[in-house]
Design an enzyme around this catalytic site. Structure first.
Site, PDB file in Angstrom:
ATOM      1  N   LEU A   1       0.808  -1.308   0.159  1.00 45.83           N
ATOM      2  CA  LEU A   1       0.076  -0.061  -0.153  1.00 45.83           C
ATOM      3  C   LEU A   1       0.950   1.584   0.233  1.00 45.83           C
ATOM      4  O   LEU A   1       0.322   1.869  -0.535  1.00 45.83           O
ATOM      5  CB  LEU A   1      -0.677   0.195   0.838  1.00 45.83           C
ATOM      6  CG  LEU A   1      -2.690  -0.878   0.885  1.00 45.83           C
ATOM      7  CD1 LEU A   1      -3.043  -0.592   2.429  1.00 45.83           C
ATOM      8  CD2 LEU A   1      -3.228  -0.252   0.117  1.00 45.83           C
TER       9      LEU A   1
ATOM     10  N   ASP B   1      11.052   3.896   5.177  1.00 46.13           N
ATOM     11  CA  ASP B   1      10.257   2.434   5.668  1.00 46.13           C
ATOM     12  C   ASP B   1      11.669   1.480   6.269  1.00 46.13           C
ATOM     13  O   ASP B   1      13.093   2.542   6.483  1.00 46.13           O
ATOM     14  CB  ASP B   1      10.326   1.705   4.082  1.00 46.13           C
ATOM     15  CG  ASP B   1       9.767   0.123   4.647  1.00 46.13           C
ATOM     16  OD1 ASP B   1       9.914  -0.215   5.222  1.00 46.13           O
ATOM     17  OD2 ASP B   1       8.577   0.221   3.698  1.00 46.13           O
TER      18      ASP B   1
ATOM     19  N   ASP C   1      12.658   3.459  12.132  1.00 49.62           N
ATOM     20  CA  ASP C   1      11.440   2.889  12.339  1.00 49.62           C
ATOM     21  C   ASP C   1      10.635   3.756  13.120  1.00 49.62           C
ATOM     22  O   ASP C   1      11.198   4.676  13.790  1.00 49.62           O
ATOM     23  CB  ASP C   1      11.827   2.141  13.588  1.00 49.62           C
ATOM     24  CG  ASP C   1      11.305   1.318  14.333  1.00 49.62           C
ATOM     25  OD1 ASP C   1       9.535   1.189  14.364  1.00 49.62           O
ATOM     26  OD2 ASP C   1      10.898   0.458  15.562  1.00 49.62           O
TER      27      ASP C   1
ATOM     28  N   ASN D   1       0.732   4.885   7.031  1.00 49.76           N
ATOM     29  CA  ASN D   1       1.173   3.527   6.830  1.00 49.76           C
ATOM     30  C   ASN D   1       1.287   2.239   7.274  1.00 49.76           C
ATOM     31  O   ASN D   1       0.743   1.077   7.403  1.00 49.76           O
ATOM     32  CB  ASN D   1       1.231   3.325   4.913  1.00 49.76           C
ATOM     33  CG  ASN D   1       1.121   2.109   4.237  1.00 49.76           C
ATOM     34  OD1 ASN D   1      -0.091   1.267   4.528  1.00 49.76           O
ATOM     35  ND2 ASN D   1       1.809   1.197   4.084  1.00 49.76           N
TER      36      ASN D   1
ATOM     37  N   TYR E   1      -3.781  -6.046  16.478  1.00 52.11           N
ATOM     38  CA  TYR E   1      -4.244  -5.507  15.277  1.00 52.11           C
ATOM     39  C   TYR E   1      -5.466  -4.392  15.666  1.00 52.11           C
ATOM     40  O   TYR E   1      -5.698  -3.491  15.177  1.00 52.11           O
ATOM     41  CB  TYR E   1      -4.167  -6.573  14.303  1.00 52.11           C
ATOM     42  CG  TYR E   1      -4.228  -5.804  12.845  1.00 52.11           C
ATOM     43  CD1 TYR E   1      -3.230  -5.118  12.380  1.00 52.11           C
ATOM     44  CD2 TYR E   1      -5.868  -5.467  12.098  1.00 52.11           C
ATOM     45  CE1 TYR E   1      -3.477  -4.338  11.139  1.00 52.11           C
ATOM     46  CE2 TYR E   1      -5.162  -4.783  10.916  1.00 52.11           C
ATOM     47  CZ  TYR E   1      -4.129  -4.699  10.480  1.00 52.11           C
ATOM     48  OH  TYR E   1      -4.434  -3.990   9.343  1.00 52.11           O
TER      49      TYR E   1
ATOM     50  N   LYS F   1      -5.870  -0.360  14.923  1.00 49.45           N
ATOM     51  CA  LYS F   1      -6.327   0.533  14.626  1.00 49.45           C
ATOM     52  C   LYS F   1      -7.328   1.522  14.710  1.00 49.45           C
ATOM     53  O   LYS F   1      -7.589   2.269  14.354  1.00 49.45           O
ATOM     54  CB  LYS F   1      -6.982  -0.254  13.042  1.00 49.45           C
ATOM     55  CG  LYS F   1      -5.820  -1.940  12.245  1.00 49.45           C
ATOM     56  CD  LYS F   1      -5.045   0.214  11.889  1.00 49.45           C
ATOM     57  CE  LYS F   1      -4.006  -1.391  11.076  1.00 49.45           C
ATOM     58  NZ  LYS F   1      -3.213  -0.023  10.076  1.00 49.45           N
TER      59      LYS F   1
ATOM     60  N   THR G   1      -1.645  -7.424  -0.065  1.00 49.57           N
ATOM     61  CA  THR G   1      -0.121  -6.780  -0.253  1.00 49.57           C
ATOM     62  C   THR G   1       0.735  -8.033   0.255  1.00 49.57           C
ATOM     63  O   THR G   1      -0.115  -9.171   0.660  1.00 49.57           O
ATOM     64  CB  THR G   1       0.269  -5.671   0.863  1.00 49.57           C
ATOM     65  OG1 THR G   1      -0.308  -5.413   1.714  1.00 49.57           O
ATOM     66  CG2 THR G   1      -0.834  -4.848   0.628  1.00 49.57           C
TER      67      THR G   1
END
Length: 308
Positions: free
Chosen positions: A21, A40, A65, A92, A164, A168, A198
């Protein structure tokens, strides 16, 4: 290109942009004219920079990081020092450590909260400092866009993703707080819940097709929407949550009060709570919870589960 959709002269920071993404979002922003700071952890960031430059764009890689508090300032400085401004932040970066709650290790929890939720906060905070200062110097609002990556996992409370899902949900709350706190400076903040195939979600989504000839779960579809949200055309959109996939963009409504219970004499007793509330839930569908299961009705592309 329509001036309201052009990002020429704007600069974006995209985290986790080495693949998936993030890469698609970085490429989409660059295609609309934005300079891009690609973040990244490793050499993939430089590869995306090379790809952007090969297509005539301008980009710079900053590895690190996102959970490192100082990286936020490094990303902002890279944008401002190299390209003259910071206008867009696309948070992201993320990792998965999927486990049922009873199998969840401390490291599984910490890794996901650290990269997803803290990572969003790190970059958002540094950008907020910059935009607040720029607004004060300008004597009025400035151009600022924050696009955060949430997930339908927060809407469903995915059983195998307690870490997760919690991260979120926190990202959505952070988005709303960013919207509230930075609106006076001209900043718009929105969250997207993407469905895209992905490396991180390869096992979550089946192959599918949709109008336009592009894979229904192609991350490029999400990149297009991010390019729109980053543009001047989206000036009036802030504090919103969107589900994005295939040929669909769905705007989520805010939660509503389903039922109100009021103590007859101003203070509840346990007995009165029982007399008012217990009958209301008697025979209730066990799936009628706070989880937004109705969102599943959007699915028409062969996906097998949510949490992208």
């Amino acid at each position: 290109m329509n001036a309201d959709l052009s990002l020429a002269g704007r600069t974006a920071v995209v985290t986790g942009a080495g693949a998936g993404l993030g890469r698609s979002e970085a490429l989409a922003l660059a295609a609309r004219g934005a300079n891009v700071v690609v973040n990244d952890m490793g050499p993939a960031a430089e590869e995306v920079v090379t790809e952007i430059k090969a297509q005539g764009g301008q980009a710079l890689a900053v590895t690190g990081d996102v959970s490192d508090w100082s990286l936020g300032e490094q990303l902002v400085s890279a944008a401002v020092d190299t390209f003259g401004s910071l206008d867009i932040v696309v948070n992201n970066a993320g990792v998965l450590r999927d486990k049922m709650l009873f199998n969840l290790a401390e490291s599984d929890w910490d890794d996901v909260i650290r990269v997803h939720l803290k990572g969003h906060a790190v970059v958002s905070r540094a950008a907020a400092v910059y935009w607040r200062g720029a607004s004060k110097a300008a004597g009025g609002p400035v151009y600022g866009r924050v696009i955060n990556t949430a997930s339908e996992a927060f809407l469903f409370g995915s059983a195998g993703q307690p870490n997760y899902s919690a991260a979120k949900a926190g990202i959505v709350a952070l988005t709303l707080s960013t919207h509230q706190g930075l609106a006076r400076y001209g900043v718009k903040a929105n969250a997207i819940c993407p469905r895209a195939r992905t490396a991180m979600t390869a096992e979550s989504f089946a192959e599918g097709t949709a109008p336009g000839g592009l894979d229904s779960m192609a991350p490029e579809r999400v990149g297009t929407f991010v390019g729109y949200l980053a543009s001047p055309a989206a000036e009036n959109i802030s504090g919103q949550v969107f589900i994005v996939y295939s040929d669909v963009v769905a705007l989520m409504a805010a939660p509503v009060v389903e039922q109100k219970f009021t103590a007859a004499d101003g203070v509840f007793s346990v007995e009165e709570l029982d007399s008012q509330i217990s009958p209301y839930f008697q025979g209730r569908d066990p799936y009628q919870t706070y989880a937004a299961y109705s969102v599943a009705s959007l699915d028409n592309t062969g996906t097998t589960k949510f949490g992208g």
